[in-house]
Design a protein around this motif. Structure first.
Motif, PDB file in Angstrom:
ATOM      1  N   SER A 278      54.791  40.644  47.667  1.00  0.00           N
ATOM      2  CA  SER A 278      54.711  40.999  46.239  1.00  0.00           C
ATOM      3  C   SER A 278      53.287  41.175  45.715  1.00  0.00           C
ATOM      4  CB  SER A 278      55.457  39.973  45.361  1.00  0.00           C
ATOM      5  OG  SER A 278      54.682  38.798  45.156  1.00  0.00           O
ATOM      6  N   ALA A 279      52.277  41.001  46.552  1.00  0.00           N
ATOM      7  CA  ALA A 279      50.892  41.125  46.091  1.00  0.00           C
ATOM      8  C   ALA A 279      50.560  42.569  45.724  1.00  0.00           C
ATOM      9  CB  ALA A 279      49.930  40.623  47.158  1.00  0.00           C
ATOM     10  N   HIS A 280      49.729  42.729  44.695  1.00  0.00           N
ATOM     11  CA  HIS A 280      49.289  44.046  44.226  1.00  0.00           C
ATOM     12  C   HIS A 280      47.824  44.277  44.611  1.00  0.00           C
ATOM     13  CE1 HIS A 280      52.971  43.862  41.982  1.00  0.00           C
ATOM     14  NE2 HIS A 280      52.730  44.975  41.325  1.00  0.00           N
ATOM     15  N   SER A 281      47.475  45.540  44.808  1.00  0.00           N
ATOM     16  CA  SER A 281      46.104  45.928  45.141  1.00  0.00           C
ATOM     17  C   SER A 281      45.687  47.133  44.310  1.00  0.00           C
ATOM     18  CB  SER A 281      45.984  46.272  46.632  1.00  0.00           C
ATOM     19  OG  SER A 281      46.369  45.195  47.450  1.00  0.00           O
ATOM     20  N   PHE A 282      44.359  47.312  44.190  1.00  0.00           N
ATOM     21  CA  PHE A 282      43.801  48.426  43.412  1.00  0.00           C
ATOM     22  C   PHE A 282      42.463  48.790  44.034  1.00  0.00           C
ATOM     23  CE2 PHE A 282      41.050  49.577  39.668  1.00  0.00           C
ATOM     24  CZ  PHE A 282      41.627  50.813  39.396  1.00  0.00           C
ATOM     25  N   ASP A 283      42.263  50.075  44.372  1.00  0.00           N
ATOM     26  CA  ASP A 283      41.015  50.467  45.023  1.00  0.00           C
ATOM     27  C   ASP A 283      40.089  51.282  44.116  1.00  0.00           C
ATOM     28  OD1 ASP A 283      42.154  52.985  44.893  1.00  0.00           O
ATOM     29  OD2 ASP A 283      42.319  53.266  47.062  1.00  0.00           O
ATOM     30  N   GLY A 284      40.429  51.358  42.838  1.00  0.00           N
ATOM     31  CA  GLY A 284      39.615  52.124  41.904  1.00  0.00           C
ATOM     32  C   GLY A 284      40.331  53.345  41.366  1.00  0.00           C
TER      33      GLY A 284
END
Length: 383
Positions: A278-284
């Motif tokens: 369920s973890a979220h990520s964001f690269d810009g």
């Protein structure tokens, strides 16, 4: 305000990414919580840790270094000492951590004793966030918490006397039947133990939780909007009177140096990597999120497949809109140039100043404590 600024040009300096690791295990599910977790470990911890190792290997080149690590959940402090030690050793082997990195772990009061404090210290943690939620027995019972008032007080006393670094307390208010005096008295008890960071979350009813079911059945009623707004304002005033700065809608810090550097990355739109179910990520420019299931998460990685369940690519206008919404949740505000110079916006900004919702200074739109109460309204009106 002579042009529309892009989100990438906002006033926050470029900074390293943050690393979040989701520990999806709990002793029992709290009545209000909609974060993904399963009760007990069901023999899954070793498999989960092995899957984390596989997932981390997928991102070593795209996320080479971090200056914050946040171990959240779930209940990370439920992990036994050996497994937690392996996890932290793996973090250091997976990625490069900058000198002075902020390393946080969430903990349940049931798990805090002198031995656990020494363990956290030896592992290099620099912050502990303690999920107290309340120091009133009736509120703890309503929320379905596993600890008692006495257990929470004992854990706080241990941190106050034996933990040498920053520690924070999470509290919940706006519980049915809770008066303003009751809430502020609860908060004052927590402050007596000297936390340098306090998160005060207004109770919300999330779909899929036990409280959602009980609320739908008419078993209780939430406080009205006016009363809830009064609690928010009273909380801000109370914390200010005790020397805490209200730096985000729900967060207070004793000094600027103990603000949550990791959480600031979310509000500043800085890239972050999330590992675990369920973890979220964001690269810009792209956001993605993992499968909300330990089994599906592990199955995917064991099949050499990323456990991503969904993703979205954000346009420049999406990023700018998010920067406005996130930035107006903080006392730092946003660069004035993020907002298009339209007649409607100029009128609204003047109205906001007149109503003391915001200030305009040093080229920024800065919400007041009163403005933080209506942060989403401010953002919607300016986007």
């Amino acid at each position: 305000m002579n042009r529309s600024m892009t989100a990438a040009e906002n006033s926050y300096p470029m900074e390293p990414a943050g690393l979040y690791i989701h520990v999806p295990f709990c002793r029992r599910k709290c009545a209000y919580c909609d974060f993904y977790s399963i009760t007990g470990t069901a023999g899954l911890t070793a498999r989960w840790l092995a899957a984390l190792n596989l997932e981390a290997s997928m991102y070593r080149s795209s996320f080479p270094a971090f200056d914050t690590v946040y171990i959240g959940g779930g209940t990370p402090s439920i992990l036994d000492a050996d497994l937690l030690e392996v996890l932290m050793d793996r973090v250091v082997s997976w990625f490069s951590l900058n000198n002075g990195a902020e390393i946080t772990i969430e903990a349940n009061p049931c798990d805090i004793d002198q031995e656990k404090i020494l363990l956290f210290q030896r592992m290099g943690f620099t912050r502990i966030n303690l999920g107290v939620q309340s120091l009133s027995a009736d509120v703890l019972q309503f929320l379905g918490r596993s600890h008692s008032v006495e257990t929470a007080a004992a854990a706080l006393a241990q941190l106050e006397s034996k933990w040498p670094h920053s520690f924070g307390v999470d509290m919940i208010y706006g519980v049915p039947g809770q008066s303003e005096n009751h809430w502020l008295g609860d908060l004052e008890k927590a402050l007596a133990f000297g936390p340098d960071h306090v998160s005060c979350y207004q109770l919300s009813i999330e779909k899929g939780t036990r409280l959602y079911k009980l609320h739908a059945e008419g078993k209780f009623r939430l406080p009205g909007e006016s009363f809830s707004a009064g609690l928010f304002t009273a909380t801000s005033d109370f914390m200010a009177s005790h020397g805490y700065m209200h730096y985000e809608v729900s967060n207070f810090a004793a000094t600027a140096s103990v603000k949550s550097r990791h959480n600031l990355k979310y509000w500043h739109h800085v890239p972050y990597l999330g590992l675990g179910p369920s973890a979220h990520s964001f690269d810009g420019s792209r956001r993605w999120w993992n499968a909300r299931s330990v089994k599906r998460y592990c199955d995917a990685l064991e099949s050499n497949t990323a456990p991503v369940e969904g993703a979205e690519v954000l346009s420049e206008s999406d990023l700018t809109r998010e920067a406005v919404f996130l930035g107006l949740r903080t006392s730092e505000g946003i660069a004035l140039e993020l907002v298009p110079e339209t007649k409607e916006n100029l009128i609204f900004l003047e109205k906001g100043r007149h109503m003391r919702f915001l200030e305009i200074r040093d080229g920024k739109i800065i919400p007041t404590a009163k403005g933080l109460l209506v942060a989403d309204y401010l953002a919607l009106s300016l986007c």
